[in-house]
Motif scaffolding. Structure first.
Motif, PDB file in Angstrom:
ATOM      1  N   THR A 118      38.884  29.160  50.069  1.00  0.00           N
ATOM      2  CA  THR A 118      39.379  27.810  50.390  1.00  0.00           C
ATOM      3  C   THR A 118      40.536  27.339  49.510  1.00  0.00           C
ATOM      4  OG1 THR A 118      37.266  27.145  51.359  1.00  0.00           O
ATOM      5  CG2 THR A 118      38.727  25.388  50.601  1.00  0.00           C
ATOM      6  N   PRO A 119      40.485  27.491  48.180  1.00  0.00           N
ATOM      7  CA  PRO A 119      41.630  27.031  47.372  1.00  0.00           C
ATOM      8  C   PRO A 119      42.939  27.740  47.732  1.00  0.00           C
ATOM      9  CG  PRO A 119      39.719  27.438  45.980  1.00  0.00           C
ATOM     10  CD  PRO A 119      39.388  27.980  47.323  1.00  0.00           C
ATOM     11  N   PHE A 120      42.859  29.032  48.034  1.00  0.00           N
ATOM     12  CA  PHE A 120      44.053  29.759  48.449  1.00  0.00           C
ATOM     13  C   PHE A 120      44.557  29.222  49.794  1.00  0.00           C
ATOM     14  CE2 PHE A 120      42.145  32.717  45.463  1.00  0.00           C
ATOM     15  CZ  PHE A 120      43.236  33.253  44.820  1.00  0.00           C
ATOM     16  N   LYS A 121      43.617  29.018  50.699  1.00  0.00           N
ATOM     17  CA  LYS A 121      43.986  28.532  52.034  1.00  0.00           C
ATOM     18  C   LYS A 121      44.648  27.167  51.958  1.00  0.00           C
ATOM     19  CE  LYS A 121      42.027  28.084  56.682  1.00  0.00           C
ATOM     20  NZ  LYS A 121      40.797  28.254  57.505  1.00  0.00           N
ATOM     21  N   ALA A 167      40.884  29.468  37.627  1.00  0.00           N
ATOM     22  CA  ALA A 167      40.085  28.258  37.842  1.00  0.00           C
ATOM     23  C   ALA A 167      38.745  28.597  38.481  1.00  0.00           C
ATOM     24  CB  ALA A 167      40.863  27.277  38.716  1.00  0.00           C
ATOM     25  N   LEU A 168      38.745  29.546  39.399  1.00  0.00           N
ATOM     26  CA  LEU A 168      37.506  29.938  40.072  1.00  0.00           C
ATOM     27  C   LEU A 168      36.553  30.652  39.122  1.00  0.00           C
ATOM     28  CD1 LEU A 168      39.128  31.164  43.385  1.00  0.00           C
ATOM     29  CD2 LEU A 168      37.431  29.333  43.219  1.00  0.00           C
ATOM     30  N   ILE A 169      37.088  31.497  38.254  1.00  0.00           N
ATOM     31  CA  ILE A 169      36.240  32.225  37.305  1.00  0.00           C
ATOM     32  C   ILE A 169      35.602  31.263  36.308  1.00  0.00           C
ATOM     33  CG2 ILE A 169      36.248  33.960  35.462  1.00  0.00           C
ATOM     34  CD1 ILE A 169      38.597  35.307  37.044  1.00  0.00           C
ATOM     35  N   SER A 170      36.346  30.252  35.917  1.00  0.00           N
ATOM     36  CA  SER A 170      35.807  29.291  34.944  1.00  0.00           C
ATOM     37  C   SER A 170      34.717  28.415  35.540  1.00  0.00           C
ATOM     38  CB  SER A 170      36.938  28.420  34.399  1.00  0.00           C
ATOM     39  OG  SER A 170      37.470  27.595  35.414  1.00  0.00           O
ATOM     40  N   ARG A 171      34.743  28.258  36.879  1.00  0.00           N
ATOM     41  CA  ARG A 171      33.681  27.514  37.578  1.00  0.00           C
ATOM     42  C   ARG A 171      33.126  28.434  38.662  1.00  0.00           C
ATOM     43  NH1 ARG A 171      37.962  24.101  37.323  1.00  0.00           N
ATOM     44  NH2 ARG A 171      38.437  24.383  39.527  1.00  0.00           N
ATOM     45  N   PRO A 172      32.179  29.295  38.326  1.00  0.00           N
ATOM     46  CA  PRO A 172      31.744  30.369  39.218  1.00  0.00           C
ATOM     47  C   PRO A 172      31.344  29.878  40.607  1.00  0.00           C
ATOM     48  CG  PRO A 172      30.780  30.635  37.055  1.00  0.00           C
ATOM     49  CD  PRO A 172      31.440  29.294  37.062  1.00  0.00           C
ATOM     50  N   THR A 232      41.097  43.165  32.152  1.00  0.00           N
ATOM     51  CA  THR A 232      41.527  41.783  32.397  1.00  0.00           C
ATOM     52  C   THR A 232      40.875  40.831  31.396  1.00  0.00           C
ATOM     53  OG1 THR A 232      41.786  42.309  34.739  1.00  0.00           O
ATOM     54  CG2 THR A 232      41.717  39.988  34.158  1.00  0.00           C
ATOM     55  N   ALA A 233      39.634  41.111  31.025  1.00  0.00           N
ATOM     56  CA  ALA A 233      38.951  40.286  30.029  1.00  0.00           C
ATOM     57  C   ALA A 233      39.695  40.301  28.693  1.00  0.00           C
ATOM     58  CB  ALA A 233      37.516  40.766  29.841  1.00  0.00           C
ATOM     59  N   LYS A 234      40.282  41.446  28.341  1.00  0.00           N
ATOM     60  CA  LYS A 234      41.032  41.543  27.088  1.00  0.00           C
ATOM     61  C   LYS A 234      42.289  40.671  27.125  1.00  0.00           C
ATOM     62  CE  LYS A 234      39.660  46.384  26.394  1.00  0.00           C
ATOM     63  NZ  LYS A 234      40.164  47.786  26.394  1.00  0.00           N
ATOM     64  N   ARG A 235      42.853  40.500  28.312  1.00  0.00           N
ATOM     65  CA  ARG A 235      44.119  39.768  28.434  1.00  0.00           C
ATOM     66  C   ARG A 235      43.905  38.273  28.667  1.00  0.00           C
ATOM     67  NH1 ARG A 235      47.989  43.994  31.853  1.00  0.00           N
ATOM     68  NH2 ARG A 235      47.363  45.867  30.701  1.00  0.00           N
ATOM     69  N   HIS A 236      42.661  37.902  28.908  1.00  0.00           N
ATOM     70  CA  HIS A 236      42.329  36.484  29.106  1.00  0.00           C
ATOM     71  C   HIS A 236      41.126  36.166  28.211  1.00  0.00           C
ATOM     72  CE1 HIS A 236      44.989  35.736  32.621  1.00  0.00           C
ATOM     73  NE2 HIS A 236      44.829  37.032  32.804  1.00  0.00           N
ATOM     74  N   ASP A 237      41.415  35.945  26.938  1.00  0.00           N
ATOM     75  CA  ASP A 237      40.346  35.759  25.953  1.00  0.00           C
ATOM     76  C   ASP A 237      39.397  34.627  26.323  1.00  0.00           C
ATOM     77  OD1 ASP A 237      41.373  37.800  24.458  1.00  0.00           O
ATOM     78  OD2 ASP A 237      42.444  36.510  23.058  1.00  0.00           O
ATOM     79  N   ASP A 238      39.951  33.569  26.900  1.00  0.00           N
ATOM     80  CA  ASP A 238      39.110  32.413  27.202  1.00  0.00           C
ATOM     81  C   ASP A 238      38.154  32.671  28.355  1.00  0.00           C
ATOM     82  OD1 ASP A 238      41.411  32.562  28.821  1.00  0.00           O
ATOM     83  OD2 ASP A 238      41.195  30.467  29.414  1.00  0.00           O
ATOM     84  N   LEU A 239      38.434  33.717  29.150  1.00  0.00           N
ATOM     85  CA  LEU A 239      37.543  34.078  30.262  1.00  0.00           C
ATOM     86  C   LEU A 239      36.821  35.400  30.001  1.00  0.00           C
ATOM     87  CD1 LEU A 239      39.857  33.222  33.308  1.00  0.00           C
ATOM     88  CD2 LEU A 239      38.011  31.831  32.349  1.00  0.00           C
ATOM     89  N   GLY A 240      36.971  35.914  28.788  1.00  0.00           N
ATOM     90  CA  GLY A 240      36.404  37.223  28.479  1.00  0.00           C
ATOM     91  C   GLY A 240      34.905  37.298  28.689  1.00  0.00           C
ATOM     92  N   LYS A 241      34.196  36.238  28.292  1.00  0.00           N
ATOM     93  CA  LYS A 241      32.740  36.238  28.436  1.00  0.00           C
ATOM     94  C   LYS A 241      32.329  36.313  29.899  1.00  0.00           C
ATOM     95  CE  LYS A 241      28.610  33.589  27.147  1.00  0.00           C
ATOM     96  NZ  LYS A 241      28.116  32.370  26.450  1.00  0.00           N
ATOM     97  N   GLN A 242      32.990  35.514  30.745  1.00  0.00           N
ATOM     98  CA  GLN A 242      32.662  35.508  32.178  1.00  0.00           C
ATOM     99  C   GLN A 242      32.983  36.846  32.834  1.00  0.00           C
ATOM    100  OE1 GLN A 242      34.260  33.098  30.440  1.00  0.00           O
ATOM    101  NE2 GLN A 242      34.233  31.128  31.543  1.00  0.00           N
TER     102      GLN A 242
END
Length: 337
Positions: A330-333, A316-321, A174-184
């Motif tokens: 909660t966001p899903f709910k 959004a959750l991964i970018s703000r741990p 998944t990190a390979k497919r989302h370069d901007d979140l790869g580090k996280q």
């Protein structure tokens, strides 16, 4: 749909393995391959009035991606089931025999009419909060007790297989497919790999849990390793979260089940401060939600709009741990309310 053909192990090889386990009473048992698995060949054996299952790990998983894993994981599964049987009687099928040479083992047959698959019940809208509580209690108990048995670390030193079966196809892919979140995502994978606190199952999914008359029965522990208990909890919660997205009419009761499972589990966290544990679990839950959309093993039931909702929310959750599991839910709910 008809029953699958034996394509990975022919009848003679299965018979040879069963004979090495000294399980056959007749020369001509009926061997029927079963559906539902992507990582193993599973057959039902009917022999002289006795019915049981036999299972052998496949070197290449039956998914669209090229996903190859050592077949030695079959032994880890047997070891996990035997350990779990001692800690939570009835929580796994009885092991009848093991053939290390043939990478096959046999276990008791559990009648699907009495032991339905939890995934099937959930997708049919048959949602029991008590079942979720029982699953949280069982997993939490296994983690808590084994965390006090450090001698198991050497027996379940399966980190290489866990990497190949879980961390690489889910988080690193998944990190390979989302370069901007790869580090996280890479950091979450790295932290999970190095956190070794208890014996974990590695695939606590509704498809691997039967709802028995005396409580849940766990199957398919090929990914078992000495590792991070947060992975088991988050992996299971993720399935309830994704099903709430897929079934909006039943979303609230599914999320109630998630909360009940979580409550039972957290009450058994004894190996570290709950806040530290929950912070890792929350990060994993957000990452695994995205991984079941864009990793090597996406869930098959989400529609395209549901996939987009999960993708956007989890990104959004991964970018703000998050630091608490409720912060992931909660966001899903709120979207589903």
């Amino acid at each position: 749909m008809g029953e699958p053909e034996l394509s990975r192990l022919d009848r003679d090889e299965i018979l040879a393995s069963l004979r090495r386990m000294r399980l056959l009473q007749s020369a001509t048992p009926q061997i029927v391959p079963l559906t539902g698995g992507v990582s193993s060949l599973i057959v039902r054996v009917d022999d002289a009035g006795h019915r049981f299952c036999a299972k052998s790990a496949l070197p290449k998983l039956n998914v669209s991606a090229d996903w190859r894993v050592p077949v030695r994981r079959n032994r880890a599964e047997v070891d996990w089931m035997r350990t779990a049987a001692e800690l939570v009687p009835g929580a796994v099928p009885t092991i009848l025999g093991q053939d290390v040479e043939g990478n096959m083992f046999a276990m008791a047959w559990l009648d699907p009419d009495r032991y339905p698959v939890w995934k099937h019940k959930l997708l049919a809208g048959e949602i029991s909060i008590e079942t979720a509580r029982q699953i949280g209690a069982a997993i939490g108990h296994i983690h808590s007790v084994t965390s006090e048995k450090p001698e198991l670390a050497a027996q379940f030193d399966n980190g290489e297989d866990f990497e190949a079966l879980r961390l690489d196809p889910y988080l690193r892919e998944t990190a390979k497919r989302h370069d901007d979140l790869g580090k996280q995502l890479s950091a979450i994978a790295h932290r999970t790999a190095r956190t070794r606190l208890a014996l974990i199952h590695g695939d606590v999914s509704p498809k691997n849990i039967l709802v028995g008359p005396d409580g849940p029965v766990l199957l398919d522990a090929e990914c078992a390793t000495w590792g991070d208990p947060a992975f088991d909890l988050s992996f299971c919660l993720n399935h309830l979260l994704l099903k709430s997205v897929h079934m909006p009419a039943r979303a609230m009761v599914l999320l109630e089940s998630l909360a009940a499972l979580l409550e039972e589990y957290l009450s058994r966290v004894t190996w570290e401060p709950v806040a530290e544990f929950e912070a890792r679990a929350a990060a994993l839950l957000a990452a695994l939600a995205l991984a079941r959309i864009d990793g090597k093993s996406p869930v098959e039931y989400l529609r395209s709009n549901e996939q987009e909702m999960v993708r956007d929310t989890s990104r959004a959750l991964i970018s703000r741990p998050p630091t608490r599991l409720i912060d992931v839910v909660t966001p899903f709910k709120e979207i589903l309310a």
